[in-house]
Design an enzyme around this catalytic site. Structure first.
Site, PDB file in Angstrom:
ATOM      1  N   THR A 559       0.955  -1.178   0.072  1.00 26.29           N
ATOM      2  CA  THR A 559       0.029  -0.035  -0.062  1.00 26.29           C
ATOM      3  C   THR A 559       0.867   1.167  -0.103  1.00 26.29           C
ATOM      4  O   THR A 559       2.100   1.301   0.132  1.00 26.29           O
ATOM      5  CB  THR A 559      -0.894   0.166   1.104  1.00 26.29           C
ATOM      6  OG1 THR A 559      -0.174   0.395   2.395  1.00 26.29           O
ATOM      7  CG2 THR A 559      -1.756  -1.353   1.494  1.00 26.29           C
ATOM      8  N   ASP A 682       8.454  11.333  -3.623  1.00 26.85           N
ATOM      9  CA  ASP A 682       9.076   9.954  -3.900  1.00 26.85           C
ATOM     10  C   ASP A 682      10.512   9.738  -4.076  1.00 26.85           C
ATOM     11  O   ASP A 682      11.268   8.737  -3.557  1.00 26.85           O
ATOM     12  CB  ASP A 682       7.940   9.288  -4.869  1.00 26.85           C
ATOM     13  CG  ASP A 682       8.118   7.785  -5.018  1.00 26.85           C
ATOM     14  OD1 ASP A 682       7.654   7.293  -3.936  1.00 26.85           O
ATOM     15  OD2 ASP A 682       8.361   7.129  -5.992  1.00 26.85           O
ATOM     16  N   LYS A 686      13.427   7.876  -1.640  1.00 26.46           N
ATOM     17  CA  LYS A 686      14.119   6.809  -2.316  1.00 26.46           C
ATOM     18  C   LYS A 686      15.752   6.907  -1.821  1.00 26.46           C
ATOM     19  O   LYS A 686      16.365   6.115  -1.285  1.00 26.46           O
ATOM     20  CB  LYS A 686      13.620   6.830  -3.570  1.00 26.46           C
ATOM     21  CG  LYS A 686      12.406   5.952  -4.035  1.00 26.46           C
ATOM     22  CD  LYS A 686      12.219   5.759  -5.656  1.00 26.46           C
ATOM     23  CE  LYS A 686      10.958   5.317  -5.606  1.00 26.46           C
ATOM     24  NZ  LYS A 686      10.698   5.137  -7.015  1.00 26.46           N
TER      25      LYS A 686
END
Length: 816
Positions: A559, A682, A686
């Site tokens: 999710t 995002d 990372k």
């Protein structure tokens, strides 16, 4: 001569007795036999219950006796032809009149003594054995009833009498030498004291009767006929893959029986064991099954060919009592004093363990004896407790003993390590350990709620090495989740045949529904699981996983939810492995990230999140391998968003930027809200994760994020976002043209160097490793102490449901 014993389930009704008759016919055709039988199933307990009601002056005892009488009368009608029923119906009625008279006396006195209890209990075997004789005689068999109560002589310890072996064996030998009938039927459990008062032989008394008879005449074999095909490697009610044990030694059988295996009771083995008589455990309802042979110890040469253990046994309702204090160190007689008190209190000690420091001694007893044992300890050691030399007894309840048994364990090293290792890896805490000097038994005390899990884990480790059962709980069944599930179903047969692993999807959850199955959700059930599932919540999903407590469990988070990572810690603390595609946990506050990693380490489980970066690319795995081997990462340069790479590879001015982003979302490359990708959030997460895995305690706020999106694009709904993209098309076209003027292309990159990280849009020249990166590909360029001149490059597809699912699948396989 063979001795056969049939238990209560074997003679529970007429249908079962006819099965017993067939076995008796077959065995008697081979030679003379003696058959010992129990009461009809449940009869003895009901007789005692009726007596207890009567002693409490509760007239419900009358209904119990009436039901028992009807049960025996019905049995006569089923077994005996109508013309010959009369005498046997009268026989049953006469003895139930006697039974009722006894109960009436108990009712009048309001008292039930052990002597009277034995008198009442003896009727069950007396009646069943006589009715079986009647049936066999009607069938024309040469059959005689032998009253074992006249032959087996005991002391007057009613309800658990001790047998006078010498006199009893002499009586049995004389009786059988004078009676040459082919079949002798004998009631089990019952005996008499020297004054001919009825006594009983206690728990497992019918087995004991058969064993005494076998030992007295040095029988060829003792057969115990029951409702299972011999002793099992574990309790089949707990372990579905439990197997029958073909051969086992007396000592092994006694160890298994002591710790809960209900097929045999240790005292019943003793007479035949002392005479080296083979004992066979057979199944009345499957007589062709081989069963279990209990015999003398195998030679060492044959032992080497056998497996390490023969079985696993367990015993519930256990309590631990610990006596400790400095006043125990170096003081002789402490244990003797303790056991003397327990002996006088008639408390059985199941297990004992003591540290070499002599500072404490721990014993395991039945939970029902806890209060009595505590009073004994605190009474016997009152002076020591008052003087603070010894502390009051510490008590732990709700425990279970699990024991692994095998003669061959003493010939193999590493058995204990194997046992403790697989328990520890599954989060099963050991409260106490005991191993006898014979090394044929290793026992552990654990929480009773972990019993099923522990027995299955050990059974799998020692008896099912060919197939390892893994239980998966998958949270998130969208694009990536559904691809993962399809891959698991498609690959599972290969895994079973080649890697001996069976992946069971034991639970599924999305934002609306959740479903569970300990045996695995089948591919057919998966198709419409949403219709059959219960209402879902993240916390309830975690609680259900924990309460089911299945071995080799893996929680899989596919999710983007910020709520799901909140349950990670509770799962890790139960040694449940976690595989996370969700980046939130690993990119959260550094202390939280570190805490999760440490929790996994401290509880012998795994926390893997390879797909947080690069989908299925081995990026994090590469970092871990470099660090483990002693290398140090000095810098990283990367394109980490398959979405952004896809967008800028496809945005050439012929279509609007908004149309290209929409295409990326339709093809499944973006998050549900594309702004997470286009804002650089995002990518920042990372590079943060990669920096942390490289050993740098970086926080998200420390990453420099150079955004290319106008502020208005970040406001409002997703629909509004697309409207703003269209509105600012000239802005995006200007970015493209500025790169093209320099003969370069646009790439959204991440960089880490000298402990600092940044993300943003760059102009990339043709000579760069980042230039030739097409479609949704990702790339990470590592420079390390070893790779200082020529960097280490990991490159490949960094987005897409299929490759992301395969990366999650790989993490699952690593975690187990």
């Amino acid at each position: 001569m063979k001795i056969l014993k049939f238990g209560g389930t074997s003679v529970a009704n007429a249908q079962n007795i006819l099965l017993v008759e067939n076995i008796i016919k077959k065995e008697s055709s081979k030679g003379k036999i003696v058959v010992t039988v129990s009461a009809l199933h449940g009869v003895t307990d009901q007789l005692i219950h009726a007596a207890e009601y009567a002693s409490a002056q509760d007239e419900n005892y009358l209904q119990i006796l009436k039901n028992l009488e009807e049960k025996h009368l019905y049995l006569v009608k089923e077994l005996i032809p109508i013309l010959e029923q009369s005498s046997w119906l009268s026989f049953v009625k006469k003895h139930f009149n006697d039974i009722e008279d006894l109960h009436s006396g108990i009712f009048a006195l309001g008292e039930l003594t052990n002597r009277v209890k034995d008198k009442i209990a003896s009727y069950g075997e007396f009646l069943s054995s006589n009715l079986i004789v009647a049936r066999l005689q009607y069938e024309g068999l040469d059959c005689l009833w032998m009253n074992t109560a006249d032959l087996i002589k005991t002391d007057s310890n009613f309800t658990n009498a001790k047998v006078n072996i010498d006199i009893t064996e002499k009586n049995i030998r004389q009786y059988l030498s004078h009676h040459k009938n082919q079949i002798i039927i004998a009631p089990g459990f019952i005996a008499q004291d020297e004054k001919n008062n009825p006594t009983t032989l206690g728990r497992g008394g019918s087995d004991y009767t058969a064993s005494i008879i076998a030992a007295a005449i040095q029988a060829e074999e003792l057969q115990i006929w029951t409702d299972v095909s011999g002793m099992m490697t574990a309790d089949p009610r707990l372990v579905s893959r439990a197997k029958s044990i073909l051969e086992i030694s007396y000592h092994e059988a006694m160890e298994l029986s002591h710790f809960g295996a209900k097929v045999l009771y240790p005292p019943s083995i003793q007479p035949v064991m002392s005479k080296n008589i083979n004992l066979k455990i057979k199944n009345t309802f499957a007589p062709e099954d081989e069963g279990t042979l209990v015999s003398h110890q195998l030679p060492d040469s044959e032992k080497e060919q056998q497996q390490v253990a023969v079985g696993i046994s367990n015993m519930n309702n256990i309590a631990l009592l610990t006596l400790e204090g400095s006043g125990m160190v170096g003081i002789p007689g402490i244990s003797a004093k303790l056991f003397q008190g327990f002996s006088q209190g008639e408390i059985n000690v199941i297990l004992i363990t003591q540290g070499s420091s002599e500072h404490s001694i721990t014993i395991a007893i039945n939970e029902k004896d806890v209060l009595a044992a505590e009073n004994i300890i605190n009474s016997y050691f009152a002076d020591d407790i008052d003087l603070k030399r010894v502390s009051p007894a510490k008590i732990e309840t709700g425990l279970s003993i699990v024991a692994i048994v095998g003669e061959n364990m003493k010939n193999r090293s590493g058995v204990s390590a194997k046992m403790f290792g697989c328990l520890g890896n599954n989060g099963i805490n050991i409260r106490a350990i005991a191993q006898g000097s014979s090394e044929r038994n290793i026992s552990v005390v654990i929480s009773e709620k972990d019993t099923r899990k522990a027995v299955n884990v050990l059974h799998e480790e020692f008896f099912e090495s060919e197939i390892k059962q893994v239980h998966l709980y998958i949270c998130g069944t969208g694009n990536v989740g559904s691809k993962l599930i399809q891959q698991i179903y498609a690959q599972n047969q290969y895994l079973k045949e080649n890697l001996f692993i069976n992946l069971r999807i034991a639970g599924l959850s999305n934002s609306r529904k959740m479903i569970f199955s300990d045996h695995g959700i089948s591919e057919k059930e998966y198709i419409d699981w949403n219709e059959n599932g219960q209402e879902a919540s993240v916390r309830n999903f975690a609680d259900e996983i924990i309460s089911r407590n299945l071995r080799n469990s893996v929680f899989v988070d596919i999710t983007a939810s910020s709520e799901v990572p909140k349950i990670y810690e509770s799962l890790l603390k139960r040694s449940i492995n976690i595989v996370a595609c969700n980046k939130i946990a690993a990119s959260s506050d550094f202390d939280t990230y570190k805490k999760l990693k440490n929790t996994a380490r401290n509880h012998n489980c795994n926390f893997y999140f390879e797909t947080n970066v690069g989908a299925g690319l081995p990026v994090i795995g590469t970092i871990n391998d470099l660090i483990k081997s002693g290398d140090q990462i000095t810098s990283m340069q990367a394109v980490l968003s398959g979405t952004l790479n896809f967008v800028f590879n496809n945005y050439d001015g012929s279509r609007t930027f908004s149309e290209v982003v929409a295409q990326a979302q339709q093809e499944g490359y973006t998050e549900p809200d594309p702004r997470l990708d286009l804002s650089g959030t995002d990518v920042a997460r990372k590079i943060l994760i990669l920096a942390r895995e490289s050993g740098y305690p970086l926080q998200f706020e420390e990453i420099e994020n150079i955004s290319f999106l106008p502020e208005e694009c970040m406001q409002g709904s997703v629909e509004n976002f697309y409207e703003q993209l269209t509105k600012y098309e000239d802005h995006f076209k200007a970015l493209l043209l500025s790169a093209q003027k320099e003969d370069k292309i646009l790439k959204y990159t991440a960089e880490f160097k000298e402990g600092k990280a940044k993300v943003g849009l760059q102009h990339v020249a043709p000579g760069s490793d980042l230039f030739h990166l097409y479609g949704k590909d990702n790339i990470v360029i590592f420079k390390t102490l070893r790779y200082s001149e020529q960097p280490l490059v990991v490159k490949g597809a960094g987005a897409g449901a299929e490759v992301t699912a395969s990366g999650v699948f790989a993490d699952i396989m690593r975690s187990i």
